[in-house]
Design an enzyme around this catalytic site. Structure first.
Site, PDB file in Angstrom:
ATOM      1  N   THR A  99      45.632   0.919  20.100  1.00 38.22           N
ATOM      2  CA  THR A  99      45.955   0.806  21.574  1.00 38.22           C
ATOM      3  C   THR A  99      47.377   0.314  21.689  1.00 38.22           C
ATOM      4  OG1 THR A  99      43.552   0.338  21.684  1.00 38.22           O
ATOM      5  CG2 THR A  99      45.373  -0.119  23.527  1.00 38.22           C
TER       6      THR A  99
ATOM      7  N   LYS B 282      45.880   5.316  21.704  1.00 32.04           N
ATOM      8  CA  LYS B 282      44.982   4.991  23.230  1.00 32.04           C
ATOM      9  C   LYS B 282      46.097   4.429  23.917  1.00 32.04           C
ATOM     10  CE  LYS B 282      40.987   2.916  25.179  1.00 32.04           C
ATOM     11  NZ  LYS B 282      39.572   2.649  24.879  1.00 32.04           N
TER      12      LYS B 282
ATOM     13  N   LYS C  38      46.643   2.444  27.481  1.00 29.65           N
ATOM     14  CA  LYS C  38      46.389   1.740  28.638  1.00 29.65           C
ATOM     15  C   LYS C  38      47.353   2.128  29.803  1.00 29.65           C
ATOM     16  CE  LYS C  38      42.705  -0.418  27.047  1.00 29.65           C
ATOM     17  NZ  LYS C  38      41.514  -0.400  27.379  1.00 29.65           N
TER      18      LYS C  38
ATOM     19  N   ASP D  24      43.466   5.439  28.805  1.00 30.78           N
ATOM     20  CA  ASP D  24      42.471   4.851  29.640  1.00 30.78           C
ATOM     21  C   ASP D  24      43.013   3.923  30.785  1.00 30.78           C
ATOM     22  OD1 ASP D  24      40.275   3.258  30.267  1.00 30.78           O
ATOM     23  OD2 ASP D  24      40.462   2.012  28.194  1.00 30.78           O
TER      24      ASP D  24
ATOM     25  N   GLU E  90      40.029   8.401  29.988  1.00 30.53           N
ATOM     26  CA  GLU E  90      38.828   7.280  29.858  1.00 30.53           C
ATOM     27  C   GLU E  90      38.821   6.690  31.255  1.00 30.53           C
ATOM     28  OE1 GLU E  90      37.138   3.763  27.107  1.00 30.53           O
ATOM     29  OE2 GLU E  90      38.832   5.026  26.529  1.00 30.53           O
TER      30      GLU E  90
ATOM     31  N   ASP F  41      33.252   5.197  30.716  1.00 28.85           N
ATOM     32  CA  ASP F  41      33.336   3.912  29.921  1.00 28.85           C
ATOM     33  C   ASP F  41      32.651   3.002  30.748  1.00 28.85           C
ATOM     34  OD1 ASP F  41      33.461   1.343  28.521  1.00 28.85           O
ATOM     35  OD2 ASP F  41      35.755   1.474  28.430  1.00 28.85           O
TER      36      ASP F  41
ATOM     37  N   LYS G 103      29.864   1.463  23.483  1.00 31.52           N
ATOM     38  CA  LYS G 103      30.254   0.253  22.866  1.00 31.52           C
ATOM     39  C   LYS G 103      28.939  -0.835  22.724  1.00 31.52           C
ATOM     40  CE  LYS G 103      34.866  -0.049  25.327  1.00 31.52           C
ATOM     41  NZ  LYS G 103      35.848  -0.876  26.386  1.00 31.52           N
TER      42      LYS G 103
ATOM     43  N   CYS H 104      35.222  -0.500  21.296  1.00 29.91           N
ATOM     44  CA  CYS H 104      35.073  -1.859  20.935  1.00 29.91           C
ATOM     45  C   CYS H 104      35.934  -2.779  21.843  1.00 29.91           C
ATOM     46  CB  CYS H 104      35.859  -2.155  19.577  1.00 29.91           C
ATOM     47  SG  CYS H 104      37.549  -1.827  19.701  1.00 29.91           S
TER      48      CYS H 104
ATOM     49  N   ASP I  91      37.650   4.622  18.124  1.00 29.65           N
ATOM     50  CA  ASP I  91      38.433   3.445  18.777  1.00 29.65           C
ATOM     51  C   ASP I  91      37.998   2.008  18.086  1.00 29.65           C
ATOM     52  OD1 ASP I  91      40.474   1.930  20.230  1.00 29.65           O
ATOM     53  OD2 ASP I  91      39.138   2.091  22.355  1.00 29.65           O
TER      54      ASP I  91
END
Length: 331
Positions: free
Chosen positions: A129, A152, A154, A179, A205, A228, A250, A278, A300
């Site tokens: 991430t 990933k 953000k 995401d 995401e 998510d 998750k 997670c 992830d």
């Protein structure tokens, strides 16, 4: 009355410093505050970890209290199947569910996946991430991680087009998933999705807020979209039709591995791809989620990589390759 041979449940709050900071659209955190459930029976102790999430109205104190409220039921033989009805889906139930399974595995001297009749997990590539920041800051962080095969990213709303372009330039070879953590709006949705498509992003995401994601069904999606915050357990899957192409499962959302595995089966039956995700937590949180990996298109499980230190017997990471847990850790 309970006997000395009855299982005893305890719960404690732990604090794990993050390496630097972890930033998403909802804010920045500098430590992971987890809650660990332990069930002792004879010479064996089963453990499970959760990370209570404020987005869902959870707190560490509240999760610990919810766990301790289950002590009598555990002492009287509560098992994973009865637990599903005894507690709502939440982070605390996840910790207890995983602790019960860990104890069962230790007492039977079998691995958790064998007890569940699931494939033995193998080493898999996890996403790594990149925290939210300015395009320049994110590009710098991405350049350092550009050797990793899956990143990933953000995002945070305003300025995301520039962030996406900067990240792709810094990591031209990596597969990218992004995401937004609910930060986009219906007005920015198509523009941001187009920017992702131009950058070769594989998956987006949770672009829109949960409960306000109707616009996803009204457009042509040039990139696959993953739910998510809009999906928690099996009961929320049906509402994703026409809006999402994948689901992020998750354990803290689903309320444990027991429900997560059933949810993965149901999602596959609906034609949805699976990401196993997670929170930022230790390897004790990641270990049970590894049992979902054989069904997942995206892994992830980089939480421990974002911490300043992990717990003893933590998962083994070789770059972005994460190996199944040793029995000393879990399961």
């Amino acid at each position: 009355m309970t006997s000395a041979k009855s299982p005893t449940l305890s719960a404690r709050i732990e604090r794990w410093p993050i390496a630097g900071a972890f930033t998403i659209s909802r804010g920045t955190k500098y430590e992971a505050v987890t809650v660990v459930a332990e069930i002792a029976l004879g010479d064996h102790v089963g453990r499970g970890e959760c990370l209570p999430y404020p987005r869902y109205g959870e707190t560490p104190d509240g999760a610990q209290a919810a766990l301790l409220a289950m002590r009598d039921m555990v002492a009287h033989g509560l098992d994973r199947h009865a637990l599903q009805a005894a507690m709502p889906a939440c982070a605390a139930r996840n910790a207890l569910d995983c602790a019960l399974l860990d104890l069962e595995a230790k007492r039977s001297d079998r691995r958790a996946w064998d007890l569940l009749g699931r494939p033995q997990p193998k080493a898999v590539t996890t996403a790594y991430t990149i925290s939210l920041g300015s395009p320049e800051t994110m590009a710098e962080a991405t350049a350092v991680a550009a050797h990793r095969p899956l990143l990933k990213i953000k995002l945070g709303g305003e300025g995301d087009v520039a962030r996406i372009a900067a990240v792709r330039k810094a990591a031209p070879e990596s597969e990218l998933i992004v995401d937004a953590n609910e930060a986009w709006t219906p007005d920015s949705l198509e523009r941001n999705l187009a920017a992702c498509a131009r950058a070769g992003v594989t998956l987006v995401e949770q672009p829109l807020p949960a409960g306000r994601d109707e616009a996803l069904a009204l457009i042509q999606r040039p990139v696959a979209v993953c739910a998510d915050e809009s999906v928690h357990d099996r009961s929320s899957l049906e509402g994703l039709r026409g809006r999402y192409d994948a689901v992020n499962i998750k354990l803290d959302k689903s309320g444990g591995l027991t429900e997560a595995l059933a949810m993965a089966d149901a999602a596959k039956a609906l034609g949805l791809d699976i990401m196993v995700g997670c929170m930022v937590a230790t390897s004790l949180s990641m270990a049970p989620a590894m049992l979902l990996a054989p069904q997942a298109r995206f892994i992830d499980l980089d939480g421990p990589l974002l911490l300043a230190r992990d717990r003893d017997h933590g998962l083994r990471y070789e770059g972005s390759l994460v190996h199944p847990p040793a029995p000393e850790l879990w399961g």
